[in-house]
Design a protein around this motif. Structure first.
Motif, PDB file in Angstrom:
ATOM      1  N   GLY A 148     -52.355   0.954 -28.792  1.00 36.00           N
ATOM      2  CA  GLY A 148     -51.254   0.561 -29.658  1.00 36.00           C
ATOM      3  C   GLY A 148     -50.529   1.693 -30.325  1.00 36.00           C
ATOM      4  N   ALA A 149     -50.947   2.910 -30.078  1.00 34.51           N
ATOM      5  CA  ALA A 149     -50.260   4.049 -30.699  1.00 34.51           C
ATOM      6  C   ALA A 149     -48.931   4.307 -29.996  1.00 34.51           C
ATOM      7  CB  ALA A 149     -51.142   5.288 -30.636  1.00 34.51           C
ATOM      8  N   SER A 150     -48.003   4.882 -30.730  1.00 37.81           N
ATOM      9  CA  SER A 150     -46.690   5.216 -30.166  1.00 37.81           C
ATOM     10  C   SER A 150     -46.804   6.506 -29.345  1.00 37.81           C
ATOM     11  CB  SER A 150     -45.664   5.406 -31.281  1.00 37.81           C
ATOM     12  OG  SER A 150     -44.459   5.912 -30.766  1.00 37.81           O
ATOM     13  N   PRO A 151     -46.159   6.566 -28.171  1.00 35.32           N
ATOM     14  CA  PRO A 151     -46.215   7.803 -27.363  1.00 35.32           C
ATOM     15  C   PRO A 151     -45.713   9.018 -28.130  1.00 35.32           C
ATOM     16  CG  PRO A 151     -45.354   5.985 -26.066  1.00 35.32           C
ATOM     17  CD  PRO A 151     -45.449   5.489 -27.474  1.00 35.32           C
ATOM     18  N   SER A 152     -44.710   8.816 -29.006  1.00 26.23           N
ATOM     19  CA  SER A 152     -44.179   9.953 -29.766  1.00 26.23           C
ATOM     20  C   SER A 152     -45.185  10.472 -30.789  1.00 26.23           C
ATOM     21  CB  SER A 152     -42.886   9.557 -30.478  1.00 26.23           C
ATOM     22  OG  SER A 152     -43.109   8.459 -31.352  1.00 26.23           O
ATOM     23  N   ASP A 153     -46.138   9.583 -31.213  1.00 24.07           N
ATOM     24  CA  ASP A 153     -47.175  10.021 -32.138  1.00 24.07           C
ATOM     25  C   ASP A 153     -48.347  10.675 -31.414  1.00 24.07           C
ATOM     26  OD1 ASP A 153     -45.690   9.028 -34.249  1.00 24.07           O
ATOM     27  OD2 ASP A 153     -46.672   7.044 -34.176  1.00 24.07           O
ATOM     28  N   VAL A 154     -48.478  10.359 -30.132  1.00 24.68           N
ATOM     29  CA  VAL A 154     -49.610  10.888 -29.356  1.00 24.68           C
ATOM     30  C   VAL A 154     -49.281  12.252 -28.761  1.00 24.68           C
ATOM     31  CG1 VAL A 154     -51.091  10.501 -27.354  1.00 24.68           C
ATOM     32  CG2 VAL A 154     -50.488   8.588 -28.864  1.00 24.68           C
ATOM     33  N   ILE A 155     -48.107  12.326 -28.113  1.00 22.91           N
ATOM     34  CA  ILE A 155     -47.704  13.583 -27.457  1.00 22.91           C
ATOM     35  C   ILE A 155     -46.789  14.338 -28.409  1.00 22.91           C
ATOM     36  CG2 ILE A 155     -46.660  14.613 -25.411  1.00 22.91           C
ATOM     37  CD1 ILE A 155     -47.273  12.045 -23.904  1.00 22.91           C
ATOM     38  N   THR A 156     -47.357  15.170 -29.216  1.00 23.27           N
ATOM     39  CA  THR A 156     -46.611  15.964 -30.187  1.00 23.27           C
ATOM     40  C   THR A 156     -46.822  17.452 -29.916  1.00 23.27           C
ATOM     41  OG1 THR A 156     -48.450  15.990 -31.744  1.00 23.27           O
ATOM     42  CG2 THR A 156     -46.882  14.165 -31.929  1.00 23.27           C
ATOM     43  N   ALA A 157     -46.017  18.263 -30.590  1.00 26.73           N
ATOM     44  CA  ALA A 157     -46.148  19.710 -30.420  1.00 26.73           C
ATOM     45  C   ALA A 157     -47.506  20.195 -30.914  1.00 26.73           C
ATOM     46  CB  ALA A 157     -45.028  20.421 -31.176  1.00 26.73           C
ATOM     47  N   GLN A 158     -48.005  19.562 -31.986  1.00 29.58           N
ATOM     48  CA  GLN A 158     -49.299  19.962 -32.505  1.00 29.58           C
ATOM     49  C   GLN A 158     -50.418  19.593 -31.537  1.00 29.58           C
ATOM     50  OE1 GLN A 158     -50.181  18.354 -36.357  1.00 29.58           O
ATOM     51  NE2 GLN A 158     -52.221  19.297 -36.489  1.00 29.58           N
ATOM     52  N   ALA A 159     -50.294  18.397 -30.937  1.00 26.64           N
ATOM     53  CA  ALA A 159     -51.313  17.963 -29.981  1.00 26.64           C
ATOM     54  C   ALA A 159     -51.332  18.877 -28.756  1.00 26.64           C
ATOM     55  CB  ALA A 159     -51.043  16.517 -29.572  1.00 26.64           C
ATOM     56  N   LEU A 160     -50.143  19.282 -28.298  1.00 25.01           N
ATOM     57  CA  LEU A 160     -50.079  20.182 -27.149  1.00 25.01           C
ATOM     58  C   LEU A 160     -50.627  21.561 -27.507  1.00 25.01           C
ATOM     59  CD1 LEU A 160     -46.558  19.263 -25.697  1.00 25.01           C
ATOM     60  CD2 LEU A 160     -48.792  18.782 -24.666  1.00 25.01           C
ATOM     61  N   ALA A 161     -50.364  22.005 -28.733  1.00 22.48           N
ATOM     62  CA  ALA A 161     -50.877  23.308 -29.151  1.00 22.48           C
ATOM     63  C   ALA A 161     -52.393  23.301 -29.234  1.00 22.48           C
ATOM     64  CB  ALA A 161     -50.273  23.690 -30.496  1.00 22.48           C
ATOM     65  N   GLU A 162     -52.951  22.157 -29.632  1.00 20.96           N
ATOM     66  CA  GLU A 162     -54.401  22.061 -29.736  1.00 20.96           C
ATOM     67  C   GLU A 162     -55.072  21.887 -28.381  1.00 20.96           C
ATOM     68  OE1 GLU A 162     -55.002  18.815 -32.361  1.00 20.96           O
ATOM     69  OE2 GLU A 162     -54.444  19.944 -34.186  1.00 20.96           O
ATOM     70  N   ALA A 163     -54.304  21.466 -27.389  1.00 27.20           N
ATOM     71  CA  ALA A 163     -54.877  21.295 -26.050  1.00 27.20           C
ATOM     72  C   ALA A 163     -55.140  22.670 -25.435  1.00 27.20           C
ATOM     73  CB  ALA A 163     -53.921  20.482 -25.169  1.00 27.20           C
ATOM     74  N   GLY A 164     -56.309  22.860 -24.898  1.00 26.67           N
ATOM     75  CA  GLY A 164     -56.683  24.172 -24.378  1.00 26.67           C
ATOM     76  C   GLY A 164     -55.884  24.603 -23.164  1.00 26.67           C
ATOM     77  N   PHE A 165     -55.415  23.626 -22.375  1.00 24.38           N
ATOM     78  CA  PHE A 165     -54.749  23.992 -21.119  1.00 24.38           C
ATOM     79  C   PHE A 165     -53.397  24.657 -21.357  1.00 24.38           C
ATOM     80  CE2 PHE A 165     -52.716  19.969 -21.983  1.00 24.38           C
ATOM     81  CZ  PHE A 165     -51.433  20.098 -21.443  1.00 24.38           C
ATOM     82  N   VAL A 166     -52.750  24.413 -22.510  1.00 24.21           N
ATOM     83  CA  VAL A 166     -51.428  24.994 -22.767  1.00 24.21           C
ATOM     84  C   VAL A 166     -51.522  26.506 -22.899  1.00 24.21           C
ATOM     85  CG1 VAL A 166     -49.488  25.048 -24.369  1.00 24.21           C
ATOM     86  CG2 VAL A 166     -50.603  22.874 -23.844  1.00 24.21           C
ATOM     87  N   LEU A 167     -52.506  26.983 -23.647  1.00 27.75           N
ATOM     88  CA  LEU A 167     -52.692  28.428 -23.795  1.00 27.75           C
ATOM     89  C   LEU A 167     -53.056  29.073 -22.461  1.00 27.75           C
ATOM     90  CD1 LEU A 167     -52.820  30.927 -25.578  1.00 27.75           C
ATOM     91  CD2 LEU A 167     -55.211  30.336 -26.109  1.00 27.75           C
ATOM     92  N   ASP A 168     -53.936  28.369 -21.712  1.00 26.71           N
ATOM     93  CA  ASP A 168     -54.313  28.904 -20.400  1.00 26.71           C
ATOM     94  C   ASP A 168     -53.103  28.972 -19.461  1.00 26.71           C
ATOM     95  OD1 ASP A 168     -56.899  29.195 -21.216  1.00 26.71           O
ATOM     96  OD2 ASP A 168     -57.579  27.272 -20.386  1.00 26.71           O
ATOM     97  N   MET A 169     -52.227  27.983 -19.548  1.00 29.12           N
ATOM     98  CA  MET A 169     -51.039  27.980 -18.695  1.00 29.12           C
ATOM     99  C   MET A 169     -50.085  29.106 -19.086  1.00 29.12           C
ATOM    100  SD  MET A 169     -48.397  24.837 -17.953  1.00 29.12           S
ATOM    101  CE  MET A 169     -49.714  23.875 -17.213  1.00 29.12           C
ATOM    102  N   THR A 170     -49.971  29.356 -20.389  1.00 30.23           N
ATOM    103  CA  THR A 170     -49.123  30.460 -20.854  1.00 30.23           C
ATOM    104  C   THR A 170     -49.657  31.796 -20.345  1.00 30.23           C
ATOM    105  OG1 THR A 170     -48.554  29.216 -22.844  1.00 30.23           O
ATOM    106  CG2 THR A 170     -48.155  31.586 -22.884  1.00 30.23           C
ATOM    107  N   ASN A 171     -50.969  31.967 -20.422  1.00 31.45           N
ATOM    108  CA  ASN A 171     -51.573  33.201 -19.906  1.00 31.45           C
ATOM    109  C   ASN A 171     -51.379  33.333 -18.402  1.00 31.45           C
ATOM    110  OD1 ASN A 171     -52.470  33.848 -22.477  1.00 31.45           O
ATOM    111  ND2 ASN A 171     -54.454  32.852 -22.192  1.00 31.45           N
ATOM    112  N   LEU A 172     -51.453  32.209 -17.691  1.00 29.48           N
ATOM    113  CA  LEU A 172     -51.248  32.236 -16.244  1.00 29.48           C
ATOM    114  C   LEU A 172     -49.824  32.656 -15.899  1.00 29.48           C
ATOM    115  CD1 LEU A 172     -52.200  31.626 -13.356  1.00 29.48           C
ATOM    116  CD2 LEU A 172     -51.485  29.249 -13.721  1.00 29.48           C
ATOM    117  N   MET A 173     -48.840  32.104 -16.614  1.00 26.90           N
ATOM    118  CA  MET A 173     -47.455  32.475 -16.350  1.00 26.90           C
ATOM    119  C   MET A 173     -47.219  33.958 -16.646  1.00 26.90           C
ATOM    120  SD  MET A 173     -46.070  29.865 -15.084  1.00 26.90           S
ATOM    121  CE  MET A 173     -44.415  30.569 -15.052  1.00 26.90           C
ATOM    122  N   GLY A 174     -47.831  34.459 -17.704  1.00 27.59           N
ATOM    123  CA  GLY A 174     -47.711  35.881 -17.998  1.00 27.59           C
ATOM    124  C   GLY A 174     -48.311  36.735 -16.904  1.00 27.59           C
TER     125      GLY A 174
END
Length: 266
Positions: A137-163
């Motif tokens: 019942g949660a709203s997608p906009s409340d679930v997928i946020t910038a903070q949630a993505l920042a806390e997800a480990g794969f985002v940092l790993d993806m940034t390092n991969l692109m670098g």
């Protein structure tokens, strides 16, 4: 006593007795000496007596104007360097870029396969968790946020991969340009990177210019993470830029050419 008429001005046997001729100026002998001219061969006709053949004006040819180096090279709609080498067409540059992109990603994918697998697993976990919250019942906009993505480990790993990909591509470009004046994709497409307006010298690029071009390319790619569309802008620049340069070409003072291979005469 009758005064003799002096001889006209000219060269005469030296009255001093030498084997040379001395010049008489009409009044006195001068100090000018010369060797006697060689005798004319038998049957020689002096130029003043030789018949003059007039050439009709219609048969006269105007000597061609001097042409700069490379003027015989075929023209290109993309223009040429000042020494006559055709500049690379935009689509050839796109094709070479795609080839290099695939090649670098294959190498990175093999050497960093564990990191890529970790990124995929982290993304899959994040997506499943988000779908559970939305189903509850949660709203997608409340679930997928910038903070949630920042806390997800794969985002940092993806940034390092692109670098890592950008740095690997820059090193790869530097080595290939310094050794062969072109990357693998450019060599396959018959392209070469040369110093601006020096298309005839396309065997290899001087090392410091190759390093400057590769570094400028990497800076554009990293800058694209902040200034969105910087990379597309750079790659579209040859469509309107007179010298057909991208940003990294303009910084390094280079151009991409497509030398025409000369066929041996049969």
């Amino acid at each position: 006593m009758t005064n003799a008429t002096p001889p006209p001005m000219g060269w005469y046997p030296d009255p001093a007795g030498s084997e040379q001729e001395r010049y008489w100026d009409g009044e006195r002998w001068t100090r000018n000496l010369r060797n006697p001219p060689e005798p004319e061969p038998a049957g020689h006709v002096p130029e003043t007596l030789a018949p003059v053949t007039r050439v009709p004006s219609s048969a006269r040819q105007t000597p061609p104007a001097p042409r700069h180096a490379g003027a015989d090279a075929p023209r290109s709609k993309w223009g040429t360097t000042t020494d006559g080498v055709p500049l690379a067409g935009w689509w050839w540059r796109v094709l070479s870029t795609v080839i290099d992109f695939v090649l670098v990603w294959v190498i990175v994918g093999i050497t960093m396969r564990a990191k890529i697998a970790s990124i995929m697993d982290g993304y899959q976990t994040f997506l499943e968790d988000a779908m559970r919250k939305v189903s509850a019942g949660a709203s997608p906009s409340d679930v997928i946020t910038a903070q949630a993505l920042a806390e997800a480990g794969f985002v940092l790993d993806m940034t390092n991969l692109m670098g890592a990909v950008i740095i690997s591509q820059a090193i790869y470009q530097f080595i290939m340009l310094a050794a062969c004046a072109g990357s693998v994709g450019q060599l396959v497409c018959g392209l070469r990177v040369v110093t601006i307006n020096q298309g005839q010298d396309h065997r290899r690029l001087v090392w410091w210019r190759a390093l400057l071009r590769a570094t400028a390319w990497a800076c554009v790619e990293f800058g694209n993470q902040v200034i969105v569309l910087l990379t597309p802008f750079s790659y579209f620049m040859p469509l309107w830029q007179r010298s057909r340069q991208t940003i990294h070409d303009a910084i390094a003072g280079t151009q991409v050419v497509r030398p025409v291979r000369q066929r041996n005469a049969e």
